[in-house]
Write a protein that holds these residues in place. Sequence first.
Motif, PDB file in Angstrom:
ATOM      1  N   VAL A  18       0.839  -1.202   0.000  1.00  0.00           N
ATOM      2  CA  VAL A  18       0.000   0.000   0.000  1.00  0.00           C
ATOM      3  C   VAL A  18       0.873   1.250   0.000  1.00  0.00           C
ATOM      4  O   VAL A  18       0.591   2.230  -0.710  1.00  0.00           O
ATOM      5  CB  VAL A  18      -0.941  -0.022   1.219  1.00  0.00           C
ATOM      6  CG1 VAL A  18      -1.661   1.312   1.369  1.00  0.00           C
ATOM      7  CG2 VAL A  18      -1.956  -1.142   1.074  1.00  0.00           C
ATOM      8  N   ALA A  19       1.944   1.218   0.801  1.00  0.00           N
ATOM      9  CA  ALA A  19       2.838   2.377   0.839  1.00  0.00           C
ATOM     10  C   ALA A  19       3.510   2.610  -0.507  1.00  0.00           C
ATOM     11  O   ALA A  19       3.756   3.756  -0.908  1.00  0.00           O
ATOM     12  CB  ALA A  19       3.897   2.177   1.928  1.00  0.00           C
ATOM     13  N   ALA A  37       0.826   4.483  -2.228  1.00  0.00           N
ATOM     14  CA  ALA A  37       0.361   5.713  -1.588  1.00  0.00           C
ATOM     15  C   ALA A  37       1.415   6.810  -1.625  1.00  0.00           C
ATOM     16  O   ALA A  37       1.098   7.971  -1.909  1.00  0.00           O
ATOM     17  CB  ALA A  37      -0.055   5.425  -0.148  1.00  0.00           C
ATOM     18  N   LEU A  71      -4.834   9.402   1.995  1.00  0.00           N
ATOM     19  CA  LEU A  71      -4.554   8.666   3.232  1.00  0.00           C
ATOM     20  C   LEU A  71      -5.782   7.926   3.729  1.00  0.00           C
ATOM     21  O   LEU A  71      -5.672   6.822   4.276  1.00  0.00           O
ATOM     22  CB  LEU A  71      -4.034   9.621   4.307  1.00  0.00           C
ATOM     23  CG  LEU A  71      -2.650  10.219   4.033  1.00  0.00           C
ATOM     24  CD1 LEU A  71      -2.288  11.222   5.125  1.00  0.00           C
ATOM     25  CD2 LEU A  71      -1.587   9.129   3.950  1.00  0.00           C
ATOM     26  N   THR A 102      -5.983   4.969   1.668  1.00  0.00           N
ATOM     27  CA  THR A 102      -4.929   4.043   2.090  1.00  0.00           C
ATOM     28  C   THR A 102      -5.326   3.316   3.367  1.00  0.00           C
ATOM     29  O   THR A 102      -5.078   2.108   3.512  1.00  0.00           O
ATOM     30  CB  THR A 102      -3.619   4.808   2.306  1.00  0.00           C
ATOM     31  OG1 THR A 102      -3.253   5.482   1.089  1.00  0.00           O
ATOM     32  CG2 THR A 102      -2.507   3.866   2.722  1.00  0.00           C
ATOM     33  N   ALA A 105      -5.676  -0.555   3.916  1.00  0.00           N
ATOM     34  CA  ALA A 105      -4.930  -1.236   4.979  1.00  0.00           C
ATOM     35  C   ALA A 105      -5.858  -2.059   5.865  1.00  0.00           C
ATOM     36  O   ALA A 105      -5.529  -3.182   6.261  1.00  0.00           O
ATOM     37  CB  ALA A 105      -4.162  -0.216   5.815  1.00  0.00           C
TER      38      ALA A 105
END
Length: 467
Positions: A17-18, A21, A165, A168, A172
């Motif tokens: 995900v990071a 993102a 975010l 995200t 998550a």
Amino acid sequence: MRTRVQAVLLVFGILTVAAFAVPLLLFTASDRTQQLVLARSSALDRFASLMDQAAATGDTSAVTAEARRYTELYGEPLVVTDIRRVPVVETGGMRAADPAVARLIDAALRNQTAHPRGPLRPWSRGHRTFAEPAGTGTRVTGAVVLRASVENAAHDITRRWAAVLAGTALVALACTALARAATRWVVSPLRRLDRAVGRLAAGLPPDRTSAGGPPELRQLATGFNRMASTVTAALEQQRRLVADTSHQMRNPMAALRLRVDALHTHLPASADRTYTGVTTELDRLETLLDDMLALATAEHRAGELTVTDGADARCDAAEVVRTQHRRWQPVAERAGTRLTAGAPGPVPAACTDRELTQITDILVDNAIKYAGPSATVTLACTTEGAFVALTVTDDGPGLSADELPQATTRFWRSARQAGTTGTGLGLAIAEQLLAGRGGRLRLAPARPRGLRATALVPRARPDGGAP
């Protein structure tokens, strides 16, 4: 295991995900910064064109009026100068004489465009200053300097980042839920299988593991159930054999002893030696039977404790030592052995007093029996870290270095003990009782001679369990 697998999946999900993102956040900030630069560049181009027209016609009213309207509308100050650095219009409190503005004007008059570098961030504050020359081609007719606020752009970036975010975080959470579901699907059958294996290893009937999880685990569970059924049936047959044997042997042995005792009065004096040998062998058989049953019970009890933990058991080992010293003192005196004991203060042990008494009986009986007359046997109780150490030390012949590892082997007896009674099962029984409580039996030579047998039992916590 579930926690470790879930942690690995979560770390992988977070990194994935990071990886999406972070570039998206940087792109949104760069995009909004580029929009600000393009918008202000367009405004600079407009004022540069007006200044070029004013230089050609000598009429600066249009550029002056346009600059003032721009500052009133957007609140951003402007400075426009001619080729001689003379201010044509100054708005919003910004002056051409300001050192920073003067440097930008000099650069613009050298036909250099000054645009701020570096992307904006949500925490960016203040302003950015732009400068552009007026004129066409290489002909410069003036300079335009614009000071733009970044507050609105930073606010837009903050809003966009918040949306990214939030998305995200939702991804998550979805990854977390998926990881938990996946690990539960894989690990839950393994946990059930582990519990069943533990019960089977402890000699108890295992629970049948239900099919679930991946096909490989379902196949493994099916194979384990078949194996567990076979092993459980074999163990049950073994237990039933021991129970039936003990029941069937006791009655004939009792009847045989009665008949032998009844014959004693009819035997001549020359048969006394044979009669004594028969009764001795009967005693030996009864002792062997009792020890075999005690060993079977100890093994079964150890298996139960392996599964059920038995953490609520608690006794005072020092009190057991004192009680056993009083009980065995007459036996030691009859054997010509000196028995001493030392157990200061309460010593809480994580086992029952019955188990500790049985272990002490075995160790003290062996010490008195094999140390020989005039020997000294010491019974002591101390602590060793997380364990209670119940030690029986004698100054008899002891065991050699080669014999010590074999001492707990079933039915093993030293060649030097051939003249003494015993079945060779005592230490094996004690070892099984200690293993059930998470303890162990330690045998070592005593100095200068003899044997030191130490039963290590976990110490009891103040709340009653084992540490």
